[in-house]
Scaffold this motif. Structure first.
Motif, PDB file in Angstrom:
ATOM      1  N   ALA A 252      69.531  61.997  61.941  1.00  0.00           N
ATOM      2  CA  ALA A 252      68.522  60.987  61.619  1.00  0.00           C
ATOM      3  C   ALA A 252      68.616  59.836  62.609  1.00  0.00           C
ATOM      4  N   ASN A 253      67.475  59.284  62.911  1.00  0.00           N
ATOM      5  CA  ASN A 253      67.396  58.020  63.632  1.00  0.00           C
ATOM      6  C   ASN A 253      68.163  57.985  64.950  1.00  0.00           C
ATOM      7  N   GLY A 254      67.926  58.977  65.789  1.00  0.00           N
ATOM      8  CA  GLY A 254      68.539  58.957  67.120  1.00  0.00           C
ATOM      9  C   GLY A 254      67.470  58.900  68.191  1.00  0.00           C
ATOM     10  N   HIS A 255      67.845  58.382  69.350  1.00  0.00           N
ATOM     11  CA  HIS A 255      66.985  58.432  70.537  1.00  0.00           C
ATOM     12  C   HIS A 255      65.590  57.873  70.284  1.00  0.00           C
ATOM     13  N   GLY A 256      65.521  56.782  69.590  1.00  0.00           N
ATOM     14  CA  GLY A 256      64.216  56.129  69.404  1.00  0.00           C
ATOM     15  C   GLY A 256      63.333  56.764  68.365  1.00  0.00           C
ATOM     16  N   VAL A 257      63.812  57.786  67.652  1.00  0.00           N
ATOM     17  CA  VAL A 257      63.016  58.399  66.587  1.00  0.00           C
ATOM     18  C   VAL A 257      63.556  57.884  65.247  1.00  0.00           C
ATOM     19  N   LEU A 258      62.692  57.199  64.495  1.00  0.00           N
ATOM     20  CA  LEU A 258      63.127  56.551  63.254  1.00  0.00           C
ATOM     21  C   LEU A 258      62.559  57.328  62.069  1.00  0.00           C
ATOM     22  N   LEU A 259      63.402  58.086  61.402  1.00  0.00           N
ATOM     23  CA  LEU A 259      62.939  58.884  60.261  1.00  0.00           C
ATOM     24  C   LEU A 259      62.868  58.014  59.006  1.00  0.00           C
ATOM     25  N   THR A 260      61.793  58.186  58.233  1.00  0.00           N
ATOM     26  CA  THR A 260      61.711  57.504  56.936  1.00  0.00           C
ATOM     27  C   THR A 260      61.309  58.536  55.878  1.00  0.00           C
ATOM     28  N   GLU A 261      61.407  58.121  54.640  1.00  0.00           N
ATOM     29  CA  GLU A 261      60.889  58.943  53.542  1.00  0.00           C
ATOM     30  C   GLU A 261      59.357  58.936  53.613  1.00  0.00           C
ATOM     31  N   PRO A 262      58.684  59.882  52.951  1.00  0.00           N
ATOM     32  CA  PRO A 262      57.215  59.813  52.877  1.00  0.00           C
ATOM     33  C   PRO A 262      56.804  58.469  52.275  1.00  0.00           C
ATOM     34  N   MET A 263      55.679  57.948  52.736  1.00  0.00           N
ATOM     35  CA  MET A 263      55.251  56.614  52.284  1.00  0.00           C
ATOM     36  C   MET A 263      54.061  56.712  51.350  1.00  0.00           C
ATOM     37  N   GLY A 264      53.902  55.684  50.535  1.00  0.00           N
ATOM     38  CA  GLY A 264      52.692  55.544  49.738  1.00  0.00           C
ATOM     39  C   GLY A 264      51.518  55.201  50.646  1.00  0.00           C
ATOM     40  N   TYR A 265      50.336  55.108  50.045  1.00  0.00           N
ATOM     41  CA  TYR A 265      49.124  54.915  50.847  1.00  0.00           C
ATOM     42  C   TYR A 265      49.126  53.578  51.588  1.00  0.00           C
ATOM     43  N   LEU A 266      49.423  52.492  50.896  1.00  0.00           N
ATOM     44  CA  LEU A 266      49.329  51.168  51.529  1.00  0.00           C
ATOM     45  C   LEU A 266      50.359  50.999  52.630  1.00  0.00           C
ATOM     46  N   ASP A 267      51.582  51.439  52.382  1.00  0.00           N
ATOM     47  CA  ASP A 267      52.612  51.335  53.418  1.00  0.00           C
ATOM     48  C   ASP A 267      52.211  52.155  54.638  1.00  0.00           C
ATOM     49  N   PHE A 268      51.714  53.341  54.386  1.00  0.00           N
ATOM     50  CA  PHE A 268      51.372  54.220  55.515  1.00  0.00           C
ATOM     51  C   PHE A 268      50.166  53.675  56.278  1.00  0.00           C
ATOM     52  N   LEU A 269      49.216  53.101  55.547  1.00  0.00           N
ATOM     53  CA  LEU A 269      48.041  52.530  56.212  1.00  0.00           C
ATOM     54  C   LEU A 269      48.455  51.332  57.071  1.00  0.00           C
ATOM     55  N   SER A 270      49.383  50.539  56.577  1.00  0.00           N
ATOM     56  CA  SER A 270      49.815  49.406  57.395  1.00  0.00           C
ATOM     57  C   SER A 270      50.577  49.921  58.614  1.00  0.00           C
ATOM     58  N   LEU A 271      51.285  51.036  58.442  1.00  0.00           N
ATOM     59  CA  LEU A 271      51.996  51.630  59.586  1.00  0.00           C
ATOM     60  C   LEU A 271      51.016  52.148  60.639  1.00  0.00           C
ATOM     61  N   THR A 272      50.035  52.917  60.214  1.00  0.00           N
ATOM     62  CA  THR A 272      49.129  53.532  61.197  1.00  0.00           C
ATOM     63  C   THR A 272      48.184  52.495  61.811  1.00  0.00           C
ATOM     64  N   SER A 273      47.721  51.544  61.008  1.00  0.00           N
ATOM     65  CA  SER A 273      46.733  50.606  61.556  1.00  0.00           C
ATOM     66  C   SER A 273      47.350  49.686  62.597  1.00  0.00           C
ATOM     67  N   ASN A 274      48.676  49.530  62.579  1.00  0.00           N
ATOM     68  CA  ASN A 274      49.338  48.675  63.567  1.00  0.00           C
ATOM     69  C   ASN A 274      50.030  49.463  64.673  1.00  0.00           C
ATOM     70  N   ALA A 275      49.841  50.778  64.679  1.00  0.00           N
ATOM     71  CA  ALA A 275      50.514  51.622  65.677  1.00  0.00           C
ATOM     72  C   ALA A 275      49.785  51.578  67.019  1.00  0.00           C
ATOM     73  N   ARG A 276      50.523  51.852  68.084  1.00  0.00           N
ATOM     74  CA  ARG A 276      49.895  51.953  69.413  1.00  0.00           C
ATOM     75  C   ARG A 276      49.202  53.306  69.556  1.00  0.00           C
ATOM     76  N   ILE A 277      49.903  54.340  69.128  1.00  0.00           N
ATOM     77  CA  ILE A 277      49.370  55.705  69.219  1.00  0.00           C
ATOM     78  C   ILE A 277      49.858  56.475  67.988  1.00  0.00           C
ATOM     79  N   VAL A 278      49.020  57.378  67.492  1.00  0.00           N
ATOM     80  CA  VAL A 278      49.417  58.280  66.407  1.00  0.00           C
ATOM     81  C   VAL A 278      49.574  59.685  66.988  1.00  0.00           C
TER      82      VAL A 278
END
Ligand code: UD1
Length: 363
Positions: A252-278
């Protein structure tokens, strides 16, 4: 009083049913019934979405759980047949392309109950994809085909569907996205992972073709670590993928890859809407990134959502590591301009409710 039974079951169903349920609440003379097949059952894959979207507690839970395609489909059919016999709905509403969608449509149609399919007409033309089989069968049987875009209409017409069954209503998932975007503040992301707005990438992977075989998943994670050296890669991990990564002993969490648990809708939307690339192999996320104007690289050989390529921010890049890296660098240097397809305007559910109203009026 007419009864409409709505079927949900897997994670991508909840955000599509919610606005339809809400729009139909305001129409007189309708009783709505929510049936949860339980295809997904973890709190993070199902329960949280019912609450976030303000859906009522389902009147029926079929508790089908995981299993092979035949087992899962059969269990939904057996449970849903019983629900239909007891509640006698006048219409069954199904969404998307999961096993629950197809199973409920077969049951309803055999009982002489018409089905309305939200997100009809999408085709990847890849029958190795279980969802493609579900789409074809569902659209063959459903009487009311509610499509998100013109390509879907064209697919249905090419298969010989009568034009009067097809109603282009737009993208209902975008209704949910626009409704909840103001609540999806970046603080939600910062509470979970240490990244800065527009300075990270979001990764999702759960297609069997990408994650079930060890060599494919290993190759994919190697590319992600290369990308992670350039920009952190936030990776909420689907349970199917988590099981495979655990088997591989992926750290988990090596080399710039940050693993998380599955997210709810609002958390995931805030993650994707602020991302540089999906980076994704999800169908829904190709659409959500287009609606958000966030560049998206689809890690598959095809898409059932070509509209997101033609009129959105998506590029289907495949799974070859060199191609993924080249496209990533290109998108970093010159991102595609934000564009949003017609009728992806937050009002699809109203058009769906209109089409359902018209369909249910005595002819
Ligand atoms: C299903 C859909 C897919 C959709 C995806 C979204 C079909 C054929 N596939 O795939 O179209 O994109 O949902 O997530 O309908 N599991 C859990 N907890 C859960 C659910 C699943 O741990 O709540 C694990 C189980 O080990 C299960 C595996 O995930 O065997 C796969 O779940 P399954 O529902 O079979 O397919 P998905 O990959 O989720």
């Amino acid at each position: 009083m007419k009864t409409i039974a709505h079927v949900v079951g897997a994670r991508p169903n909840f955000m599509k049913i919610a606005p339809v349920f809400e729009a139909l609440r305001r129409r007189p003379g309708l009783r709505q019934l929510l049936v949860n097949t339980g295809q997904h059952y973890d709190e993070a894959m199902a329960g949280i979405f019912l609450r976030e979207f303000g859906l009522p507690q389902p009147e029926r839970d079929l508790d089908v759980g995981s299993g092979s395609h035949a087992v899962q489909t059969a269990k939904v059919m057996i449970g849903f047949e019983q629900v239909c016999l007891e509640t006698r709905p006048d219409l069954v509403v199904v969404v998307g392309d999961v096993n629950s969608t197809m199973a409920a449509t077969i049951v309803a149609t055999k009982l002489g109950i018409p089905a309305a399919h939200v997100e009809a007409g999408l085709r990847s033309n890849d029958r190795t994809m279980p969802e493609e089989i579900n789409r074809i069968v569902t659209d063959r049987l459903a009487e009311l085909l509610l499509t998100p875009s013109a390509d879907a209409d064209a697919n249905l017409l090419a298969e010989g569907v009568a034009p009067d069954r097809i109603h282009r209503v737009g993208n209902v998932m975008v209704d949910t996205l626009f409704r909840f975007l103001p609540q999806a503040k970046f603080e939600r992301v910062r509470d979970r992972v240490r990244v800065e707005p527009k300075r990270y990438v979001v990764l999702t992977l759960h297609r069997p073709s990408n994650v079930d075989e060890r060599h494919r998943l290993t190759a994919m994670m190697n590319v992600m670590q290369t990308i992670g050296a350039r920009l952190p890669v936030v990776f909420p991990v689907h349970p199917r993928t988590r099981a495979r990564l655990d088997e591989m002993g992926f750290a988990a969490n090596g080399h710039g890859v940050l693993l998380t648990e599955p997210m709810g809708y609002l958390d995931f939307l805030s993650l994707t809407s602020n991302a540089r690339i999906v980076l994704t192999d999800s169908g829904g996320l190709q659409e959500e990134s287009t609606a958000l104007g966030v560049p998206c690289l689809t890690l598959r050989e095809n898409t059932e959502r070509p509209i997101t390529v033609i009129e959105g921010t998506n590029r289907v890049v495949g799974t070859d590591p060199a191609a993924i890296l080249a496209a990533f660098d290109e998108f970093m240097a010159s991102p595609p301009p934000p564009r949003c397809p017609a009728l992806w305007d937050g009002r699809a559910a109203i058009r769906i409710a209109d089409a359902i109203d018209a369909f249910m009026k005595p002819r």
